[in-house]
Motif scaffolding. Structure first.
Motif, short mmCIF file in Angstrom:
data_model
loop_
_atom_site.label_atom_id
_atom_site.label_comp_id
_atom_site.label_asym_id
_atom_site.label_seq_id
_atom_site.Cartn_x
_atom_site.Cartn_y
_atom_site.Cartn_z
N GLU A 1 -0.69 12.83 5.70
CA GLU A 1 -0.48 11.39 5.60
C GLU A 1 -0.62 10.75 6.97
O GLU A 1 -0.11 11.27 7.96
N ILE A 2 -1.33 9.62 7.05
CA ILE A 2 -1.42 8.98 8.36
C ILE A 2 -1.02 7.52 8.41
O ILE A 2 -0.69 7.02 9.48
N LEU A 3 -1.03 6.81 7.31
CA LEU A 3 -0.62 5.40 7.43
C LEU A 3 -0.22 4.78 6.11
O LEU A 3 -0.48 5.32 5.04
N GLY A 4 0.44 3.61 6.22
CA GLY A 4 0.79 2.80 5.06
C GLY A 4 -0.06 1.54 5.05
O GLY A 4 -0.47 1.06 6.12
N CYS A 5 -0.33 1.01 3.86
CA CYS A 5 -1.20 -0.16 3.81
C CYS A 5 -1.02 -0.90 2.49
O CYS A 5 -0.27 -0.47 1.61
N GLY A 6 -1.70 -2.01 2.34
CA GLY A 6 -1.64 -2.73 1.08
C GLY A 6 -2.17 -4.14 1.23
O GLY A 6 -2.58 -4.56 2.32
N MET A 7 -2.16 -4.88 0.10
CA MET A 7 -2.57 -6.28 0.12
C MET A 7 -1.35 -7.13 0.45
O MET A 7 -0.29 -6.94 -0.16
N VAL A 8 -1.48 -8.04 1.39
CA VAL A 8 -0.34 -8.85 1.82
C VAL A 8 0.25 -9.58 0.61
O VAL A 8 -0.46 -10.25 -0.14
N ASP A 9 1.55 -9.42 0.42
CA ASP A 9 2.22 -10.04 -0.72
C ASP A 9 2.13 -11.57 -0.61
O ASP A 9 2.37 -12.12 0.48
N PRO A 10 1.77 -12.26 -1.69
CA PRO A 10 1.66 -13.73 -1.63
C PRO A 10 2.94 -14.39 -1.09
O PRO A 10 2.86 -15.43 -0.43
N ASN A 11 4.10 -13.80 -1.37
CA ASN A 11 5.36 -14.36 -0.84
C ASN A 11 5.36 -14.39 0.69
O ASN A 11 5.94 -15.28 1.30
N VAL A 12 4.74 -13.40 1.29
CA VAL A 12 4.67 -13.34 2.76
C VAL A 12 3.79 -14.47 3.28
O VAL A 12 4.16 -15.20 4.21
N GLU B 1 -0.23 4.62 0.47
CA GLU B 1 -0.18 5.44 1.66
C GLU B 1 -1.50 6.19 1.75
O GLU B 1 -2.05 6.60 0.72
N MET B 2 -2.00 6.32 2.95
CA MET B 2 -3.31 6.96 3.10
C MET B 2 -3.17 8.34 3.71
O MET B 2 -2.46 8.54 4.68
N ASP B 3 -3.83 9.31 3.09
CA ASP B 3 -3.93 10.66 3.63
C ASP B 3 -5.36 10.87 4.12
O ASP B 3 -6.30 10.28 3.59
#
Ligand code: PHE
Length: 337
Positions: free
Chosen positions: A278-289, A255-257
């Protein structure tokens, strides 16, 4: 002599004007009555030498016709202007047209899109009524997984496969299943969650999610893009911080602040004395996706992020009650010129 008289009267007739039917009648008397100027010329006709009679006769007839036509014309103009002038003052200056204003959420949405389009993102939209697979299944939510509850989904009782999308990640699913990388897309749109309506939550709100998939996309790329966004949106002095978090569709997730721009990070009521919001959620796309959507995770990696437009608009405009955004009170809306 008579030729000049005819020419002079013809010129005068051509320039006649009148403001009322009475004035038209006065002109008729002046030119066309028995003692009128044109009739007098007809009287003079007797003295015209024989060889000129044919020519002068023609000129006189033309003059009389022209005068008659002119008077008919003046009459008609007065008729039409009077009938409208009775109801309207045609000399009054027009009312100014009240211009609408852009909705604050549109302004913020456009600004976010503009910032990301400068680093190569395009825009995609998709349906608000979705099936389970596009909203959850493809995004690594196992069947019956409680994470579906995490987003307070509106299900349709008769057919639990039909849901109102809880995030615009469903549009990313549609892009990934229809397109091969490189993919660099923003998905703005309205989303729905079953929340009690209050000043800080609504059963619908707006999101913009981003997705970037290519060879060698790393978490550093994500952080760089988000830092660029934060500085463009909230000012050069803005700092960001990423906190570990969990989403089924990203791994790792964060989560990004941003540093609170009200107190500059010192701590205030707005940031609950933490110096961060806090302003957003993020991450590396899960390989399963990637796998579920037909993209080879051994070749490609990607990052994703998602933010609420209302939240960003709140930070920008300090709107205290979220409900204002959907009530369409013009007194509220007019402030955003
Ligand atoms: N879809 C998430 C939400 O609605 C936001 C998100 C998007 C988080 C992409 C991580 C990556 O809360």
């Amino acid at each position: 002599m008579i030729r000049e008289k005819i020419a002079k009267i013809a010129a005068a007739v051509n320039d006649l004007t009148a403001k009322s039917q009475e004035e038209v009648e006065a002109l008729r008397i002046q030119y066309l009555s028995k003692k009128g100027q044109i009739s007098e010329l007809f009287d003079d006709f007797r003295n015209v030498p024989k060889e000129d009679k044919r020519e002068i006769g023609q000129l006189l007839n033309q003059l009389r016709d022209a005068a008659q036509n002119k008077l008919v014309e003046l009459k008609a103009i007065i008729d039409t202007t009077q009938s409208t002038a009775d109801k309207h003052d045609l000399t009054r200056s027009a009312d100014t047209i009240a211009l609408g204003t852009r909705h604050p959420l549109s302004l913020v949405k456009e600004e976010i899109i503009d910032i990301f389009s400068r680093i190569g993102f395009s825009v995609a939209e998709g349906p608000e009524i979705e099936d389970d697979w596009h909203v959850f299944g493809a995004l690594n939510f196992p069947p019956e997984h409680p994470a579906r509850d995490m987003q307070d989904t509106f299900f349709i009782e008769q057919n639990p496969d039909v849901v109102l999308r809880t995030h615009t990640s469903s549009v990313q699913t549609r892009i990934m299943t229809s397109q091969q990388p490189p993919i660099r897309v923003l998905c703005p749109g309205r989303v729905y969650r079953n929340e009690a309506i209050s000043y800080r939550a609504h059963c619908f709100f707006h999101q913009i999610e981003g997705l970037y998939i290519d060879k060698n996309v790393s978490f550093a790329d994500l952080k760089q893009a988000l830092l660029y966004f934060a500085k463009e949106m909230f000012g050069e002095e803005t700092e960001i911080r990423l906190r570990p978090s969990y989403f089924p569709f990203t791994e790792p997730s964060a989560e990004m602040d941003i540093s609170c721009d009200l107190c500059g990070g010192k701590g205030c009521n707005f940031c609950k004395h933490t110096g961060w919001v806090e302003i957003l959620g993020c991450g590396m796309v899960d390989p399963n996706v990637l796998k579920a959507c037909g993209i080879d995770p051994d070749v490609y990696t990607g990052y994703a992020f998602g933010m609420g437009v209302e939240r960003i608009a709140n930070l920008k405009y300090r709107v205290k009650d979220l409900r204002m955004f959907s009530e369409n009170d013009v007194r509220f809306l007019q402030q955003f010129q």
